[in-house]
Design an enzyme around this catalytic site. Structure first.
Site, PDB file in Angstrom:
ATOM      1  N   TYR A  36       0.824  -1.222   0.000  1.00 17.95           N
ATOM      2  CA  TYR A  36       0.000   0.000   0.000  1.00 17.95           C
ATOM      3  C   TYR A  36       0.854   1.267   0.000  1.00 17.95           C
ATOM      4  O   TYR A  36       0.410   2.294  -0.517  1.00 17.95           O
ATOM      5  CB  TYR A  36      -1.001  -0.027   1.168  1.00 17.95           C
ATOM      6  CG  TYR A  36      -2.138  -0.980   0.865  1.00 17.95           C
ATOM      7  CD1 TYR A  36      -3.134  -0.627  -0.042  1.00 17.95           C
ATOM      8  CD2 TYR A  36      -2.186  -2.245   1.419  1.00 17.95           C
ATOM      9  CE1 TYR A  36      -4.152  -1.504  -0.368  1.00 17.95           C
ATOM     10  CE2 TYR A  36      -3.209  -3.133   1.102  1.00 17.95           C
ATOM     11  CZ  TYR A  36      -4.188  -2.754   0.208  1.00 17.95           C
ATOM     12  OH  TYR A  36      -5.191  -3.627  -0.126  1.00 17.95           O
ATOM     13  N   ARG A  43       1.359   1.815  -3.579  1.00 21.16           N
ATOM     14  CA  ARG A  43       0.109   2.336  -4.179  1.00 21.16           C
ATOM     15  C   ARG A  43      -0.041   3.837  -3.853  1.00 21.16           C
ATOM     16  O   ARG A  43      -0.378   4.646  -4.682  1.00 21.16           O
ATOM     17  CB  ARG A  43      -1.145   1.622  -3.626  1.00 21.16           C
ATOM     18  CG  ARG A  43      -1.178   0.123  -3.685  1.00 21.16           C
ATOM     19  CD  ARG A  43      -1.824  -0.362  -4.965  1.00 21.16           C
ATOM     20  NE  ARG A  43      -0.970  -0.215  -6.115  1.00 21.16           N
ATOM     21  CZ  ARG A  43       0.140  -0.960  -6.347  1.00 21.16           C
ATOM     22  NH1 ARG A  43       0.512  -1.912  -5.531  1.00 21.16           N
ATOM     23  NH2 ARG A  43       0.861  -0.753  -7.421  1.00 21.16           N
ATOM     24  N   GLN A  74     -15.159   2.959  -6.218  1.00 24.88           N
ATOM     25  CA  GLN A  74     -14.491   1.806  -5.609  1.00 24.88           C
ATOM     26  C   GLN A  74     -13.007   2.100  -5.466  1.00 24.88           C
ATOM     27  O   GLN A  74     -12.267   1.307  -4.894  1.00 24.88           O
ATOM     28  CB  GLN A  74     -14.672   0.574  -6.504  1.00 24.88           C
ATOM     29  CG  GLN A  74     -16.118   0.151  -6.646  1.00 24.88           C
ATOM     30  CD  GLN A  74     -16.269  -0.843  -7.787  1.00 24.88           C
ATOM     31  OE1 GLN A  74     -16.111  -2.033  -7.616  1.00 24.88           O
ATOM     32  NE2 GLN A  74     -16.565  -0.342  -8.963  1.00 24.88           N
ATOM     33  N   ASN A  75     -12.588   3.235  -6.021  1.00 24.84           N
ATOM     34  CA  ASN A  75     -11.160   3.559  -6.009  1.00 24.84           C
ATOM     35  C   ASN A  75     -10.723   4.086  -4.655  1.00 24.84           C
ATOM     36  O   ASN A  75     -11.469   4.795  -3.982  1.00 24.84           O
ATOM     37  CB  ASN A  75     -10.844   4.588  -7.094  1.00 24.84           C
ATOM     38  CG  ASN A  75     -11.049   4.019  -8.484  1.00 24.84           C
ATOM     39  OD1 ASN A  75     -11.178   2.797  -8.629  1.00 24.84           O
ATOM     40  ND2 ASN A  75     -11.094   4.866  -9.481  1.00 24.84           N
ATOM     41  N   ASP A  84      -7.952   5.892  -4.596  1.00 29.53           N
ATOM     42  CA  ASP A  84      -7.239   7.146  -4.882  1.00 29.53           C
ATOM     43  C   ASP A  84      -8.164   8.332  -4.628  1.00 29.53           C
ATOM     44  O   ASP A  84      -9.363   8.164  -4.392  1.00 29.53           O
ATOM     45  CB  ASP A  84      -6.697   7.152  -6.329  1.00 29.53           C
ATOM     46  CG  ASP A  84      -7.792   7.224  -7.395  1.00 29.53           C
ATOM     47  OD1 ASP A  84      -8.643   8.130  -7.330  1.00 29.53           O
ATOM     48  OD2 ASP A  84      -7.798   6.375  -8.321  1.00 29.53           O
ATOM     49  N   HIS A 124     -14.488   1.527  -0.834  1.00 30.65           N
ATOM     50  CA  HIS A 124     -13.405   0.636  -0.403  1.00 30.65           C
ATOM     51  C   HIS A 124     -12.291   1.349   0.336  1.00 30.65           C
ATOM     52  O   HIS A 124     -11.181   0.825   0.437  1.00 30.65           O
ATOM     53  CB  HIS A 124     -12.842  -0.113  -1.623  1.00 30.65           C
ATOM     54  CG  HIS A 124     -13.843  -1.032  -2.261  1.00 30.65           C
ATOM     55  ND1 HIS A 124     -13.769  -1.446  -3.564  1.00 30.65           N
ATOM     56  CD2 HIS A 124     -14.962  -1.617  -1.750  1.00 30.65           C
ATOM     57  CE1 HIS A 124     -14.800  -2.253  -3.837  1.00 30.65           C
ATOM     58  NE2 HIS A 124     -15.539  -2.354  -2.753  1.00 30.65           N
ATOM     59  N   GLY A 178     -15.586   2.436 -15.895  1.00 35.80           N
ATOM     60  CA  GLY A 178     -14.285   1.835 -15.573  1.00 35.80           C
ATOM     61  C   GLY A 178     -14.303   0.816 -14.460  1.00 35.80           C
ATOM     62  O   GLY A 178     -13.356   0.739 -13.684  1.00 35.80           O
ATOM     63  N   THR A 179     -15.358   0.039 -14.394  1.00 33.64           N
ATOM     64  CA  THR A 179     -15.345  -1.066 -13.422  1.00 33.64           C
ATOM     65  C   THR A 179     -15.807  -2.350 -14.087  1.00 33.64           C
ATOM     66  O   THR A 179     -16.772  -2.347 -14.851  1.00 33.64           O
ATOM     67  CB  THR A 179     -16.214  -0.770 -12.172  1.00 33.64           C
ATOM     68  OG1 THR A 179     -16.381  -1.997 -11.432  1.00 33.64           O
ATOM     69  CG2 THR A 179     -17.575  -0.188 -12.480  1.00 33.64           C
TER      70      THR A 179
HETATM   71  P1  NAD Z   1     -11.071  -3.812 -12.419  1.00 31.51           P
HETATM   72  O1  NAD Z   1      -9.595  -3.792 -12.655  1.00 31.51           O
HETATM   73  O2  NAD Z   1     -11.715  -5.076 -12.041  1.00 31.51           O
HETATM   74  O3  NAD Z   1     -11.822  -3.296 -13.747  1.00 31.51           O
HETATM   75  C1  NAD Z   1     -11.383  -2.175 -14.442  1.00 31.51           C
HETATM   76  C2  NAD Z   1     -12.358  -1.898 -15.570  1.00 31.51           C
HETATM   77  O4  NAD Z   1     -11.949  -0.696 -16.193  1.00 31.51           O
HETATM   78  C3  NAD Z   1     -12.408  -2.998 -16.634  1.00 31.51           C
HETATM   79  O5  NAD Z   1     -13.759  -3.277 -16.972  1.00 31.51           O
HETATM   80  C4  NAD Z   1     -11.654  -2.363 -17.817  1.00 31.51           C
HETATM   81  O6  NAD Z   1     -12.157  -2.817 -19.057  1.00 31.51           O
HETATM   82  C5  NAD Z   1     -11.945  -0.892 -17.603  1.00 31.51           C
HETATM   83  N1  NAD Z   1     -10.964   0.041 -18.144  1.00 31.51           N
HETATM   84  C6  NAD Z   1      -9.603  -0.079 -18.159  1.00 31.51           C
HETATM   85  N2  NAD Z   1      -9.048   1.024 -18.688  1.00 31.51           N
HETATM   86  C7  NAD Z   1     -10.071   1.868 -19.029  1.00 31.51           C
HETATM   87  C8  NAD Z   1     -10.141   3.155 -19.603  1.00 31.51           C
HETATM   88  N3  NAD Z   1      -9.048   3.831 -19.966  1.00 31.51           N
HETATM   89  N4  NAD Z   1     -11.361   3.704 -19.816  1.00 31.51           N
HETATM   90  C9  NAD Z   1     -12.508   3.029 -19.482  1.00 31.51           C
HETATM   91  N5  NAD Z   1     -12.497   1.804 -18.916  1.00 31.51           N
HETATM   92  C10 NAD Z   1     -11.297   1.238 -18.679  1.00 31.51           C
HETATM   93  O7  NAD Z   1     -11.346  -2.652 -11.351  1.00 31.51           O
HETATM   94  P2  NAD Z   1     -12.646  -2.403 -10.483  1.00 31.51           P
HETATM   95  O8  NAD Z   1     -13.868  -2.914 -11.153  1.00 31.51           O
HETATM   96  O9  NAD Z   1     -12.580  -0.997 -10.020  1.00 31.51           O
HETATM   97  O10 NAD Z   1     -12.336  -3.364  -9.283  1.00 31.51           O
HETATM   98  C11 NAD Z   1     -12.675  -3.021  -8.110  1.00 31.51           C
HETATM   99  C12 NAD Z   1     -11.432  -2.887  -7.178  1.00 31.51           C
HETATM  100  O11 NAD Z   1     -10.265  -2.291  -7.749  1.00 31.51           O
HETATM  101  C13 NAD Z   1     -11.788  -1.979  -6.104  1.00 31.51           C
HETATM  102  O12 NAD Z   1     -11.708  -2.679  -4.913  1.00 31.51           O
HETATM  103  C14 NAD Z   1     -10.764  -0.849  -6.082  1.00 31.51           C
HETATM  104  O13 NAD Z   1     -10.483  -0.483  -4.760  1.00 31.51           O
HETATM  105  C15 NAD Z   1      -9.630  -1.441  -6.770  1.00 31.51           C
HETATM  106  N6  NAD Z   1      -8.640  -0.593  -7.454  1.00 31.51           N
HETATM  107  C16 NAD Z   1      -8.552   0.762  -7.263  1.00 31.51           C
HETATM  108  C17 NAD Z   1      -7.585   1.516  -7.935  1.00 31.51           C
HETATM  109  C18 NAD Z   1      -7.512   3.008  -7.702  1.00 31.51           C
HETATM  110  O14 NAD Z   1      -7.856   3.479  -6.611  1.00 31.51           O
HETATM  111  N7  NAD Z   1      -7.092   3.782  -8.715  1.00 31.51           N
HETATM  112  C19 NAD Z   1      -6.712   0.876  -8.814  1.00 31.51           C
HETATM  113  C20 NAD Z   1      -6.815  -0.515  -8.973  1.00 31.51           C
HETATM  114  C21 NAD Z   1      -7.784  -1.224  -8.312  1.00 31.51           C
END
Ligand code: NAD
Length: 235
Positions: free
Chosen positions: A57, A60, A90-91, A93, A108, A174-175
């Protein structure tokens, strides 16, 4: 007569921050290709090897501090003039906040905060990027990252469901909708809510009435959608 503002709720995931340089979890080359979830993001991992969890973390957090909001985060701020906007992310950041959005609910947790390992309600802001073994809460317990790990309850889920139930327009961006219970939020929408999904990949598993899939990058498709919604609200 002034029209009352409609409610827009956004559910964002790692994909919205991907173009800010923060890796997603489940895409090829994503974080879960590089790390084993069970070794770094579970209560058991914290019991077994807290140093490894803190290192994961700390890295991160460092990357988040170096990242900047992108056009997808920024365009959501413009919606606030025309709609009541609530963002559920869910991010972990803080790029929505740094781009200027006013209502952001972190499902989260938040990487730039720490919490007492014995009392999740004791939360504090971190000044820098590192949290170390030996840094204690006011009650004398080790501080841990303020994130919800796999296997833990999602404390703000009920609040998020209430937001979604009130939405006239619901935008998912983006999820992968693979993480529960967050993925269940799409089922809390009222019947006539307009729904949009913005993702580089086609999320074929989601089939609803009133649903529009916008396939493409968040920095391209989300500003287009925001502009269209703002124009529509003026007519
Ligand atoms: P995930 O990785 O499962 O899914 C990411 C989604 O984003 C996918 O469907 C992918 O196709 C899409 N994607 C990728 N690049 C894209 C773009 N440029 N434009 C549009 N869509 C795009 O992530 P999730 O669904 O958020 O999973 C949930 C978990 O991931 C959460 O628990 C979260 O805390 C964590 N997470 C957070 C961060 C952050 O805070 N930035 C980073 C990584 C993971």
């Amino acid at each position: 007569m002034l029209k009352s503002k409609r409610n827009i709720v956004i559910l964002s995931g790692a994909g919205i921050s991907a173009e800010s340089g923060l890796g997603t979890f489940r895409d090829v080359g994503g974080l879960w290709d590089q790390y084993d979830i069970s070794e770094v993001a579970t209560p058991e991992a914290w019991e077994k090897n807290p140093e490894l969890v803190l290192d994961f973390y700390n890295l991160r957090r460092k990357l988040v501090l170096e990242a900047e909001p992108n056009l997808a985060h920024e365009c959501l701020v413009h919606l606030e003039k025309h709609f009541n906007v609530k963002i559920i992310t869910q991010n972990i950041d803080d790029l929505h906040e740094r781009s200027g959005s006013s209502e952001v609910l972190h499902l989260h947790g938040e990487i730039r905060k720490a919490q007492c390992s014995a009392n999740e309600d004791e939360v504090l802001e971190l000044a820098g990027s590192d949290l170390k073994i030996g840094e204690l809460s006011s009650s004398g317990h080790q501080l841990r990252p303020h994130v919800v790990w796999f296997g833990e309850a999602v404390p703000r889920m009920y609040e998020a469901e209430k937001y979604v139930a009130d939405a006239d327009i619901f935008i998912v961006v983006g999820t992968s909708l693979n993480v529960y219970p967050a993925a269940n939020l799409i089922y809390s929408c009222k019947k006539n809510c307009q729904k949009f999904i913005v993702d580089v990949n086609e999320l074929t598993k989601v089939k609803f009435k009133n649903l529009t899939h916008l396939q493409g990058k968040a920095t391209e498709k989300l500003p287009e959608l925001v502009n269209a919604l703002i124009q529509d609200s003026k007519s």
